[in-house]
Enzyme design. Structure first.
Site, PDB file in Angstrom:
ATOM      1  N   TYR A 147      23.052  -8.263 -16.111  1.00  0.00           N
ATOM      2  CA  TYR A 147      22.680  -7.349 -17.189  1.00  0.00           C
ATOM      3  C   TYR A 147      23.802  -7.229 -18.233  1.00  0.00           C
ATOM      4  O   TYR A 147      23.763  -6.363 -19.087  1.00  0.00           O
ATOM      5  CB  TYR A 147      22.310  -5.976 -16.631  1.00  0.00           C
ATOM      6  CG  TYR A 147      21.079  -6.004 -15.737  1.00  0.00           C
ATOM      7  CD1 TYR A 147      19.819  -6.220 -16.289  1.00  0.00           C
ATOM      8  CD2 TYR A 147      21.174  -5.844 -14.365  1.00  0.00           C
ATOM      9  CE1 TYR A 147      18.679  -6.266 -15.496  1.00  0.00           C
ATOM     10  CE2 TYR A 147      20.040  -5.888 -13.561  1.00  0.00           C
ATOM     11  CZ  TYR A 147      18.800  -6.097 -14.136  1.00  0.00           C
ATOM     12  OH  TYR A 147      17.674  -6.143 -13.338  1.00  0.00           O
ATOM     13  N   ASP A 209      21.224  -4.803  -3.243  1.00  0.00           N
ATOM     14  CA  ASP A 209      21.351  -6.071  -2.500  1.00  0.00           C
ATOM     15  C   ASP A 209      22.807  -6.428  -2.246  1.00  0.00           C
ATOM     16  O   ASP A 209      23.164  -6.906  -1.174  1.00  0.00           O
ATOM     17  CB  ASP A 209      20.726  -7.214  -3.309  1.00  0.00           C
ATOM     18  CG  ASP A 209      19.244  -7.008  -3.521  1.00  0.00           C
ATOM     19  OD1 ASP A 209      18.496  -7.105  -2.543  1.00  0.00           O
ATOM     20  OD2 ASP A 209      18.842  -6.726  -4.664  1.00  0.00           O
ATOM     21  N   HIS A 448      23.097 -15.782 -14.011  1.00  0.00           N
ATOM     22  CA  HIS A 448      21.709 -15.328 -13.967  1.00  0.00           C
ATOM     23  C   HIS A 448      21.479 -14.154 -14.892  1.00  0.00           C
ATOM     24  O   HIS A 448      22.391 -13.370 -15.162  1.00  0.00           O
ATOM     25  CB  HIS A 448      21.284 -14.965 -12.542  1.00  0.00           C
ATOM     26  CG  HIS A 448      22.088 -13.869 -11.931  1.00  0.00           C
ATOM     27  ND1 HIS A 448      21.637 -12.577 -11.806  1.00  0.00           N
ATOM     28  CD2 HIS A 448      23.328 -13.858 -11.408  1.00  0.00           C
ATOM     29  CE1 HIS A 448      22.559 -11.833 -11.238  1.00  0.00           C
ATOM     30  NE2 HIS A 448      23.607 -12.582 -10.983  1.00  0.00           N
ATOM     31  N   TYR A 529      12.236  -2.346 -16.894  1.00  0.00           N
ATOM     32  CA  TYR A 529      12.841  -1.108 -16.370  1.00  0.00           C
ATOM     33  C   TYR A 529      14.336  -1.062 -16.679  1.00  0.00           C
ATOM     34  O   TYR A 529      14.960  -0.008 -16.575  1.00  0.00           O
ATOM     35  CB  TYR A 529      12.588  -0.970 -14.861  1.00  0.00           C
ATOM     36  CG  TYR A 529      13.669  -1.502 -13.942  1.00  0.00           C
ATOM     37  CD1 TYR A 529      13.787  -2.862 -13.698  1.00  0.00           C
ATOM     38  CD2 TYR A 529      14.574  -0.644 -13.323  1.00  0.00           C
ATOM     39  CE1 TYR A 529      14.769  -3.351 -12.863  1.00  0.00           C
ATOM     40  CE2 TYR A 529      15.569  -1.132 -12.479  1.00  0.00           C
ATOM     41  CZ  TYR A 529      15.659  -2.484 -12.252  1.00  0.00           C
ATOM     42  OH  TYR A 529      16.647  -2.974 -11.443  1.00  0.00           O
ATOM     43  N   ARG A 530      14.895  -2.198 -17.095  1.00  0.00           N
ATOM     44  CA  ARG A 530      16.348  -2.318 -17.279  1.00  0.00           C
ATOM     45  C   ARG A 530      16.570  -3.683 -17.910  1.00  0.00           C
ATOM     46  O   ARG A 530      15.774  -4.592 -17.680  1.00  0.00           O
ATOM     47  CB  ARG A 530      16.952  -2.301 -15.878  1.00  0.00           C
ATOM     48  CG  ARG A 530      18.426  -2.356 -15.752  1.00  0.00           C
ATOM     49  CD  ARG A 530      18.733  -2.389 -14.259  1.00  0.00           C
ATOM     50  NE  ARG A 530      20.139  -2.261 -13.991  1.00  0.00           N
ATOM     51  CZ  ARG A 530      20.665  -2.361 -12.776  1.00  0.00           C
ATOM     52  NH1 ARG A 530      19.910  -2.575 -11.741  1.00  0.00           N
ATOM     53  NH2 ARG A 530      21.966  -2.235 -12.595  1.00  0.00           N
TER      54      ARG A 530
END
Ligand code: ADP
Length: 602
Positions: A147, A209, A448, A529-530
């Site tokens: 992110y 995670d 990623h 959502y983000r």
């Protein structure tokens, strides 16, 4: 440190480093590091004319302002970002830039990093930023990988790294099952503290995670975990926040002097203000209360596989009523076989040397060789409570899941110790892990970014999103890794796009794919959502009902709280007045350029 030295140095551990790994995961972390550095070919960058000065201040003035801040906080608590950018890896992540960048790595880059040691010092930094009109960007741990990591949205911002010196667990309350933490407390560190006090059997934490993120950082960005306490934002109680003009507030019961319920009752009296401090740029959170889960008196992880892609439709129809009525108790994952294969931690080339997505026949043939056997979807869940209660729930689940032809219950006893299932099992009982990292090795220099839309728990929605994602991934020649995280009445589809961050062509394709995913999903009614820094303006733009009324409200709040626009400008698509109308928004048209054309003068 040279690249070779970096690869060889040992993984930092707790409690020596606040962001270190607990010793029970050290061996695993060492192996993970080895795998990551084996696949790394990206050279360290060369840099010139540093630091990068943020727009709106002259270079000399900026350097003078930094010297002033040094004299206030101490030389050793400010670092100028003038060295080559080191990407490190999960456990030795940089706080200077986005180590998984999809743009040129000089785009989201900090000019300097400051390390406050107290709430008062955070206030001092905020006052300084207002005085000199310098953009600042707070991070807690800076591990928001996928992110944007530790990177600021505005190039040349001064990053406020709260975690390094503000990393105390201020309270653990075994009677109320709560804790109070500072920004630098990771899920690993909180778990270790419970163990130290002999409380890890008494109460559980809810970990994402990977456990290296900050409890505060993850919660304010509305991250999730996998016990019944999975919605972190819903589970917090009480914030201490430094506002953009330097005042400090405590929310909820924290506003009542001498209160004894700050961590027990989140609302206090009056408007519930906490919401504006999550996914925003309205304040710097310096303390947060978090609730912890009582040990439920037993647990049992279970797993089912489903044979065909199309089984997803019936599976979601079965999951919804079970989840809403709490028979399925935790935020469970429904993962596609392509990602399960990647989670083994091997490069994609081990399975396929062609271009474009790995063909599904190849994926299925490889999956058939794994302990799970061939499948299309895997459901990872956990039943909680004493055995007779678990038995009741598990029998119901079994009966329902087996209505799908070809559904198989996997007996955990048949799975080897390092099977991914066991990482899910640990996480679902509050024990942080580092396993999830492995699928990043799918590409060399693996990075990623996630596409994460919210959807109802419904068969037709799941299939629609699956088809949409698959089609767009195929169009861009990218492997599709869908995993559904099922909340209570909605689910997040998390699609991780893995790319080689040293390959400009791959990065451009990944970004194009993400932009299409966001736009086309929004057209069907699905919003994120983000999101990553690079997509924030686009995603915010999809929440446009009533002529963008919500963003207008957000901007009014921003201008009232932060009139000089110094705090994390642009985060979550919220631009302060000084920046608006100058082309700072990142869209498909602006391409890889993160900066606008100047800011309003002071
Ligand atoms: P983590 O390491 O837990 O994944 P980060 O520290 O990277 O999380 O935080 C995620 C994002 O949330 C940051 O980029 C930042 O914008 C915001 N954030 C983190 N900590 C704070 C804080 N204490 N106050 C305000 N915003 C924060």
């Amino acid at each position: 440190m040279s690249f070779a030295e970096e690869a060889k140095s040992d993984v930092p551990t707790l409690p020596g480093t606040h962001s270190g790994i607990p010793t029970y995961l050290l061996e695993k972390a060492r192996k993970a590091k080895e795998g990551i550095f084996e696949g790394r070919t990206k050279p360290q960058n060369e840099r010139q004319k540093l630091p990068v000065v943020p727009q709106g201040i002259e270079r000399d003035e900026f350097l003078k302002a930094l010297a002033e801040l040094k004299s206030q906080l101490g030389d050793e608590h400010i670092e100028i970002n003038d060295k080559p950018l080191r990407d490190g890896w999960y456990m030795e992540h940089p706080n200077t830039h986005d180590s998984m960048t999809i743009l040129d790595e000089e785009e989201f880059v900090a000019s300097a990093i400051v390390y406050p040691g107290s709430t008062e010092e955070v206030q001092q930094i905020v006052h300084w930023a207002n005085k000199h009109r310098v953009p600042i960007f707070p991070i807690s741990m800076g591990r928001n990988l996928g992110y944007g990591g530790a990177a600021p949205r505005v190039r040349g911002s001064v990053t406020v790294d709260l975690g390094k010196r503000m990393n105390k667990i201020l309270d653990i309350n075994p009677e109320d099952y709560t804790c109070l933490v500072e920004p630098g407390v990771s899920f690993y560190a909180l778990y270790e503290a419970l163990k130290e006090k002999g409380l890890e059997e008494h109460m559980w934490i809810d970990t994402p995670d990977l456990g290296g993120g900050s409890v505060i950082g993850n919660t304010v960005d509305r991250g999730v975990g996998y016990t019944p306490y999975g919605d972190h934002w819903a589970m917090h109680s009480g914030l201490e926040v430094v506002l953009p003009m330097g005042e400090v507030i405590r929310t909820g019961m924290g506003a009542l002097p001498g209160n004894n319920t700050w961590q027990a009752f989140p609302y206090g009296f009056g408007p519930y203000s906490d919401g504006i401090f999550s996914q925003s740029n309205y304040g710097i959170v310096t303390k947060m209360g978090m609730t912890l889960m009582p040990n439920p008196g037993g647990y049992e992880a279970f797993m089912y596989t489903f044979a065909k892609d199309e089984d997803l439709e019936q599976l979601m129809e079965i999951i919804r009523p079970l989840r809403i009525s709490n028979i399925l108790e935790n935020v469970a994952q429904v993962r596609h076989v392509t990602q399960s294969l990647a989670a083994i931690g091997q490069p994609r080339t081990r399975f396929y040397s062609g271009t474009g997505p790995v063909p599904q026949e190849v994926i299925h043939a490889a999956a058939a060789q794994t302990p799970l056997g061939d499948h299309s979807w895997a459901y990872y869940g956990m039943a909680y409570g004493p055995s007779h209660i678990r038995a009741h729930k598990l029998a119901l689940i079994d009966q329902e899941f087996k209505r799908i032809p070809g559904a198989r219950r996997i007996d955990p006893a048949t799975l080897p110790e390092d099977e991914y299932f066991w990482a899910r099992e640990r996480v679902a009982r509050g024990v942080p892990d580092i396993h999830e990292l492995r699928w990043v090795n799918w590409a060399p220099n693996g990075a990623h970014i996630a596409f994460s839309p919210v959807s109802p728990i419904r068969g037709r929605d799941a299939m629609k999103l699956f088809a949409l994602g698959k089609r767009i991934h195929e169009q861009y020649g990218i492997d599709f890794f869908p995993a559904f995280c099922v909340g209570l009445r909605e689910m997040h589809l998390i699609v991780e796009i893995v790319f080689d961050r040293a390959d400009a062509e791959q990065k451009a394709r990944a970004l194009g794919c993400l932009r299409d995913l966001v736009d086309q999903a929004a057209r069907e009614g699905y919003g994120e959502y983000r999101t990553h820094l690079v997509l924030m303006d686009q995603v915010a733009g999809t929440y446009s009902w009533n002529d963008g009324a919500l963003m207008k409200f957000n901007e009014r709040l921003k201008d009232a709280l932060d009139p000089n626009g110094i705090l994390a400008p642009g985060r979550c698509g919220i631009w302060p007045k000084r920046y608006r109308g100058r082309g700072w928004e990142m869209t498909r048209e602006s391409g890889g350029q993160s900066e606008g054309d100047g800011v309003e003068s002071a």
